[in-house]
Design an enzyme around this catalytic site. Sequence first.
Site, mmCIF file in Angstrom:
data_model
loop_
_atom_site.group_PDB
_atom_site.id
_atom_site.type_symbol
_atom_site.label_atom_id
_atom_site.label_comp_id
_atom_site.label_asym_id
_atom_site.label_seq_id
_atom_site.Cartn_x
_atom_site.Cartn_y
_atom_site.Cartn_z
ATOM 1 N N PRO A 175 -46.235 -20.933 7.276
ATOM 2 C CA PRO A 175 -45.731 -22.102 7.825
ATOM 3 C C PRO A 175 -45.653 -23.127 6.608
ATOM 4 C CG PRO A 175 -47.599 -21.498 9.272
ATOM 5 C CD PRO A 175 -47.449 -20.667 7.888
ATOM 6 N N CYS A 176 -44.831 -24.172 6.839
ATOM 7 C CA CYS A 176 -44.577 -25.156 5.847
ATOM 8 C C CYS A 176 -45.892 -25.762 5.141
ATOM 9 C CB CYS A 176 -43.688 -26.531 6.289
ATOM 10 S SG CYS A 176 -44.450 -27.702 7.291
ATOM 11 N N LEU A 177 -45.697 -26.157 3.856
ATOM 12 C CA LEU A 177 -47.005 -26.774 3.065
ATOM 13 C C LEU A 177 -47.657 -28.014 3.754
ATOM 14 C CD1 LEU A 177 -45.612 -26.529 -0.539
ATOM 15 C CD2 LEU A 177 -47.220 -25.086 0.434
ATOM 16 N N SER A 179 -48.455 -27.967 6.779
ATOM 17 C CA SER A 179 -49.268 -27.490 7.837
ATOM 18 C C SER A 179 -50.731 -27.401 7.432
ATOM 19 C CB SER A 179 -48.936 -26.324 8.676
ATOM 20 O OG SER A 179 -48.731 -25.361 7.495
#
Length: 287
Positions: A175-177, A179
């Site tokens: 997932p994106c940073l 998160s």
Amino acid sequence: MSSVSENANLLIDHLRPLGRVVIAFSGGVDSSVVAAAAALAGLDSAIAVTGHSASVPEWQIDWAKRIASQIGIDHQIVDTREGERASYVRNDSKRCFYCKQTLYQTLATLAVRYDGAVILSGTNADDLGDYRPGIEAGNLASVKTPLADLGLGKQDVRELARHFKLDNAELPASPCLASRISYGVAVTPDRLDRIERAEAWLRGQGFSDLRVRLHADELARVELLPSEQDRLRENRLAERMNQFFRSLGFQFVTVDVEGLRSGSLNQVLVGFDLTRPSTSTSTGTAR
């Protein structure tokens, strides 16, 4: 139970009537399977769109380019600018909602240009059982979720990726940073950059699936596969990691003995109101 080839045909047939689609394409396995099926469905037009911002590591952008090229689908990278929204930066429990809302607004503009194309996401059936405010943003934006609609879960999607011979079929989810940042700690470009560099360092040491979580007071909590944790004790690797992380600006470094757990930061949501501002939202970085 359907075979993988049956699931592939089911997905392709499900997409075919849509005519024109714009796919929210991260380069991860889920959205790649949707893109591959769209390319095989013979649609009037299909375009994969990758959002670019400080929360997306460059290696994921590289994967998105690689897989789009392998599939042979039109590919665009667009700046999403969610980091300019105060509601996103404050990082309450709906951060993902604001992020996805920004992405889908961008995709909606593109969809209009493509004669009212349908927006698709890679949400799968197993995602529906987790805390995913981004799914709510998709619902409000009328985003279609073909994998979830057909009841295809994570294992089904992996099998489809292998069936389509995608190069990222075994790529771990990432997932994106943003998160990685604990709720209530402000999302800033500096923090996102430090997380990206810290995780890149660990991958450079040979670790595979991992997360570097950032908590209040600039504490970095490292999650590794349990089978790989012993390696930190070898060749003074833990000491080197601690020195490097501190040079990035982290004040404390710890290794989570429970190992890698997807969505581990969501554990604090039970019993807490994280839509209120926190006292740990400083945007400064002690070095």
